[in-house]
Design a protein around this motif. Structure first.
Motif, mmCIF file in Angstrom:
data_model
loop_
_atom_site.group_PDB
_atom_site.id
_atom_site.type_symbol
_atom_site.label_atom_id
_atom_site.label_comp_id
_atom_site.label_asym_id
_atom_site.label_seq_id
_atom_site.Cartn_x
_atom_site.Cartn_y
_atom_site.Cartn_z
ATOM 1 N N SER A 186 -20.877 -25.460 -57.352
ATOM 2 C CA SER A 186 -20.675 -25.070 -55.959
ATOM 3 C C SER A 186 -22.026 -25.058 -55.237
ATOM 4 C CB SER A 186 -20.020 -23.692 -55.927
ATOM 5 O OG SER A 186 -20.242 -23.060 -54.690
ATOM 6 N N PHE A 187 -23.022 -24.513 -55.880
ATOM 7 C CA PHE A 187 -24.380 -24.420 -55.344
ATOM 8 C C PHE A 187 -24.945 -25.828 -55.055
ATOM 9 C CE2 PHE A 187 -28.909 -24.560 -56.515
ATOM 10 C CZ PHE A 187 -29.467 -23.577 -55.705
ATOM 11 N N ILE A 188 -24.779 -26.733 -56.017
ATOM 12 C CA ILE A 188 -25.307 -28.089 -55.852
ATOM 13 C C ILE A 188 -24.603 -28.802 -54.688
ATOM 14 C CG2 ILE A 188 -25.474 -30.383 -56.927
ATOM 15 C CD1 ILE A 188 -25.734 -28.925 -59.652
ATOM 16 N N TYR A 189 -23.278 -28.716 -54.671
ATOM 17 C CA TYR A 189 -22.508 -29.433 -53.653
ATOM 18 C C TYR A 189 -22.757 -28.858 -52.266
ATOM 19 C CZ TYR A 189 -19.982 -32.526 -56.767
ATOM 20 O OH TYR A 189 -19.675 -33.535 -57.641
ATOM 21 N N ALA A 190 -22.774 -27.517 -52.180
ATOM 22 C CA ALA A 190 -22.978 -26.899 -50.874
ATOM 23 C C ALA A 190 -24.372 -27.232 -50.341
ATOM 24 C CB ALA A 190 -22.783 -25.386 -50.979
ATOM 25 N N THR A 191 -25.346 -27.237 -51.235
ATOM 26 C CA THR A 191 -26.718 -27.535 -50.806
ATOM 27 C C THR A 191 -26.826 -28.975 -50.309
ATOM 28 O OG1 THR A 191 -27.510 -25.986 -52.468
ATOM 29 C CG2 THR A 191 -29.140 -27.466 -51.513
ATOM 30 N N ALA A 192 -26.232 -29.898 -51.069
ATOM 31 C CA ALA A 192 -26.269 -31.302 -50.659
ATOM 32 C C ALA A 192 -25.577 -31.475 -49.317
ATOM 33 C CB ALA A 192 -25.595 -32.163 -51.722
ATOM 34 N N MET A 193 -24.441 -30.801 -49.160
ATOM 35 C CA MET A 193 -23.679 -30.922 -47.927
ATOM 36 C C MET A 193 -24.440 -30.312 -46.741
ATOM 37 S SD MET A 193 -19.797 -29.715 -47.449
ATOM 38 C CE MET A 193 -18.767 -31.025 -48.028
ATOM 39 N N LEU A 194 -25.138 -29.231 -47.026
ATOM 40 C CA LEU A 194 -25.904 -28.567 -45.978
ATOM 41 C C LEU A 194 -26.958 -29.513 -45.399
ATOM 42 C CD1 LEU A 194 -26.125 -25.766 -44.600
ATOM 43 C CD2 LEU A 194 -27.945 -25.226 -46.226
ATOM 44 N N VAL A 195 -27.543 -30.319 -46.263
ATOM 45 C CA VAL A 195 -28.542 -31.292 -45.818
ATOM 46 C C VAL A 195 -27.929 -32.225 -44.769
ATOM 47 C CG1 VAL A 195 -29.960 -33.259 -46.547
ATOM 48 C CG2 VAL A 195 -29.829 -31.200 -47.986
ATOM 49 N N VAL A 196 -26.718 -32.686 -45.056
ATOM 50 C CA VAL A 196 -26.033 -33.584 -44.132
ATOM 51 C C VAL A 196 -25.726 -32.862 -42.820
ATOM 52 C CG1 VAL A 196 -23.959 -34.982 -43.779
ATOM 53 C CG2 VAL A 196 -25.020 -34.875 -46.041
ATOM 54 N N LEU A 197 -25.252 -31.623 -42.918
ATOM 55 C CA LEU A 197 -24.881 -30.869 -41.725
ATOM 56 C C LEU A 197 -26.106 -30.565 -40.863
ATOM 57 C CD1 LEU A 197 -22.206 -28.446 -43.237
ATOM 58 C CD2 LEU A 197 -21.836 -30.598 -42.023
ATOM 59 N N VAL A 198 -27.224 -30.310 -41.524
ATOM 60 C CA VAL A 198 -28.473 -30.094 -40.782
ATOM 61 C C VAL A 198 -28.857 -31.384 -40.052
ATOM 62 C CG1 VAL A 198 -30.971 -29.705 -41.027
ATOM 63 C CG2 VAL A 198 -29.348 -28.207 -42.214
ATOM 64 N N ALA A 199 -28.702 -32.512 -40.738
ATOM 65 C CA ALA A 199 -29.041 -33.802 -40.129
ATOM 66 C C ALA A 199 -28.179 -34.060 -38.887
ATOM 67 C CB ALA A 199 -28.857 -34.922 -41.150
ATOM 68 N N PHE A 200 -26.929 -33.631 -38.930
ATOM 69 C CA PHE A 200 -26.049 -33.797 -37.768
ATOM 70 C C PHE A 200 -26.300 -32.733 -36.699
ATOM 71 C CE2 PHE A 200 -23.706 -36.746 -40.334
ATOM 72 C CZ PHE A 200 -22.994 -37.531 -39.450
ATOM 73 N N GLY A 201 -27.121 -31.754 -37.044
ATOM 74 C CA GLY A 201 -27.448 -30.693 -36.095
ATOM 75 C C GLY A 201 -26.280 -29.802 -35.761
ATOM 76 N N VAL A 202 -25.379 -29.561 -36.732
ATOM 77 C CA VAL A 202 -24.197 -28.749 -36.446
ATOM 78 C C VAL A 202 -24.270 -27.361 -37.074
ATOM 79 C CG1 VAL A 202 -22.665 -30.707 -36.038
ATOM 80 C CG2 VAL A 202 -22.961 -29.842 -38.369
ATOM 81 N N VAL A 203 -25.389 -27.021 -37.672
ATOM 82 C CA VAL A 203 -25.566 -25.661 -38.216
ATOM 83 C C VAL A 203 -26.889 -25.086 -37.722
ATOM 84 C CG1 VAL A 203 -24.158 -26.022 -40.274
ATOM 85 C CG2 VAL A 203 -26.602 -26.553 -40.348
ATOM 86 N N SER A 204 -26.921 -23.745 -37.541
ATOM 87 C CA SER A 204 -28.135 -23.111 -37.034
ATOM 88 C C SER A 204 -29.125 -22.853 -38.166
ATOM 89 C CB SER A 204 -27.810 -21.750 -36.404
ATOM 90 O OG SER A 204 -26.757 -21.884 -35.508
ATOM 91 N N LEU A 205 -30.386 -23.023 -37.826
ATOM 92 C CA LEU A 205 -31.442 -22.703 -38.782
ATOM 93 C C LEU A 205 -32.234 -21.527 -38.238
ATOM 94 C CD1 LEU A 205 -32.560 -26.307 -39.744
ATOM 95 C CD2 LEU A 205 -31.396 -24.664 -41.216
#
Lengths: 256, 302
Positions: free
Chosen positions: A118-137
């Protein structure tokens, strides 16, 4: 009566880790491709018609749900079908308990591995979501440690099913009757508030994914839900219960 | 000398079934000790109790002088196990299988790798070092399991049907390896229903049936005592049966053959030939198979 796994569980975890990275090309594709497809089709496509939910652009609303679903699926399916294959077809657990590892160590290692997936998949997915600019940092970075806890929750629930299933086919029941409805009715693609009252209460009281979505959404939108602490505490308590319950049920199945 | 394994009144029930029904035995250091018996006799259940993976219902069992209920982890640390069912890790190669298994024992990485190379060479699988498990033949898999069981330099090796399902070549190679381990002073416990295997390998053995130990001794003693040095085989005809009954000889009917167990095989054969019109008569050496079949019967177990 309470199972007592030891740090030897690490050796079981490490075995699964080694296998995962032997075939990492196949394993790493889904967490990168899946969110892109969902973001495009549902977030932007469907989002055109939806507009905003609770004042939030639709694509931002579903981004944390995609993360939560990925945490659920990666750990749940790891500790049902994959663990069952290792236990039943590959006789992996039998081989392991012939060494100084105990059955408690073996199951704890499997659960920790489910959480790691879960940790690996969520982290990888987070990278994509950050690239799309759809999550706050930077608050979204807290999703990374949280994904391990959420993964452990679903791993424990999954392992209970694995411990009582007569065969691999009957694992389809929890997959279709538990995971699929939860995927749709946990405030993932539309808010729980549109559901009838009793269903809302039901979702918030017993559906694990509803809690995980609440926490993840609070983090990626950087705005705390009033239910944030409740959901976090719920996850912590239920994870602990299922962690030990699943080990106990597996002991009952395997030690004869 | 303290026994490596000691069992007193050991019992294992599965519901109403008494799988192991109060057996007592001890295995001394350096011994190769065999458990023989038909399917369902309780051999595998006994092995699983020794391996500390199946708790006994009653009785006492110590391995290395440690009670199995007290410190299973310590016993398992010093045990090498060859299970009946092949359970190698299919996601790894031969070499990786040994190294990953060594990690379960907490053996440091460098030492594990060195040991894995040595063991692959011992079981003649060095050229299969980096081959995945699925590409191995049955005999190779069994040899790799033997290597895996040796990875922790065990003080006791437990083998459950080590040569099950192997062709004669593969079986002989396995025996050769076990002989080498025996010569090096290892203590080995094995189950088998290949009687030739037991005769070749075991210093001492027990024959089990229905969860009980029927007899115990060295292969030679048992053959001498229960089958005689030589066995007379003769065609099954009513005349022969009448003759044998008249002589008061101990015999068993086996299809169209009769086997006669006697300490005067030549006299019996002579009398059969002269008085009973027997067709064919043979005299052959008694074997463990005769002991086994006379004790456990010829009825097929399902």
């Amino acid at each position: 009566m309470i199972p007592r796994p030891t740090w030897n569980a690490w050796k079981v975890w490490r075995r699964n880790w080694d296998v995962f990275f032997k075939t990492y090309r196949v394993n790493f594709l889904p967490p990168f491709i899946e969110p892109v497809l969902y973001l495009l089709a549902i977030g932007y496509g469907l989002g055109m018609f939806v507009g905003e939910i609770e004042g939030i652009p639709y694509v931002l609303y579903i981004a944390p749900a995609l993360l939560a679903i990925s945490m659920m699926n990666s750990s749940f399916f790891e500790c049902t079908y994959s663990s069952f294959v290792r236990m039943y077809y590959q006789k992996m657990f039998d081989a392991m308990v012939s060494t100084p590892l105990s059955i408690e160590d073996v199951i704890a290692g499997e659960l920790l591995w489910g959480a790691t997936r879960s940790f690996i998949y969520a982290t990888a997915m987070l990278v994509v979501l950050v690239a799309f600019g759809v999550v706050s940092l930077p608050t979204s970075l807290l999703v990374i440690p949280f994904s391990f806890l959420a993964g452990l929750l679903f791993a424990g629930i999954a392992m209970c099913f694995t411990a009582i299933t007569p065969g691999i086919d009957t694992l389809n029941y929890p997959a279709f009757l538990f995971i699929t409805p939860m995927f749709l009715f946990s405030g993932t693609f539309f808010p729980l508030s549109v559901l009838p009252g009793p269903l809302q209460v039901f979702a918030l009281a017993v559906l694990p994914l509803a809690q995980v979505v609440t926490v993840t959404r609070s983090l990626t939108l950087a705005s705390l839900s009033p239910l944030f602490l409740y959901s976090l505490a719920w996850i912590g308590a239920v994870t602990a219960v299922f962690f030990f319950l699943s080990i106990y049920l597996m002991q009952r199945r395997l030690v004869v | 000398m303290q026994p490596i394994i000691e069992a007193r009144g050991l019992r294992k029930d599965f519901g109403a079934l008494k799988a192991v029904d109060g057996i007592s035995f001890s295995v001394m250091p350096g011994e190769v000790f065999g458990f023989l018996g038909p399917n369902g006799a309780g051999k595998t259940t006994t092995m699983r109790m020794i391996e500390c993976v199946s708790p006994a219902t009653a009785g006492m069992l110590t391995v290395f002088g440690i009670d199995v209920n007290r410190d299973a982890r310590e016993i398992k640390r010093r045990l090498g196990v060859v299970p009946q069912e092949t359970n190698l890790d299919p996601d790894f190669t031969c070499f990786e299988n040994l190294v990953v298994y060594a990690r379960y024992f907490g053996i440091p990485r460098a030492e594990a790798r060195e040991r894995a190379e040595e063991l692959l060479s011992f079981v003649q699988l060095l050229e299969k070092r980096d081959v995945p498990i699925e590409k191995l033949s049955g005999g190779m898999k069994r040899r790799l399991i033997l290597a895996r069981a040796l990875v922790n330099s065990p003080g006791l090796l437990v083998l459950d049907e080590p040569t099950i399902g192997l062709d004669p070549q593969a079986r002989h190679l396995m025996w050769e390896k076990l002989k080498a381990l025996q010569a090096a002073g290892n203590t080995i416990v094995l189950t088998t229903h290949y009687l030739e295997e037991a005769e070749r390998l075991c210093n001492r053995l027990v024959i089990m049936d229905h969860g009980k130990i029927l007899i115990e001794g060295t292969p030679a003693e048992l053959v001498h005592q229960y089958a005689g040095e030589e066995v007379v085989e003769v065609d099954h005809t009513p005349e022969v049966v009448a003759c044998l009954q008249e002589m008061g000889a101990r015999y068993e009917v086996f299809g169209d053959m009769i086997e006669v167990f006697t300490d005067q095989p030549r006299e019996v054969a002579k009398r059969l030939l002269s008085d009973c019109n027997p067709g064919r008569v043979f005299v052959r050496r008694g074997s463990l198979e005769d002991v086994f079949l006379s004790l456990t019967g010829r009825v097929l177990r399902l």
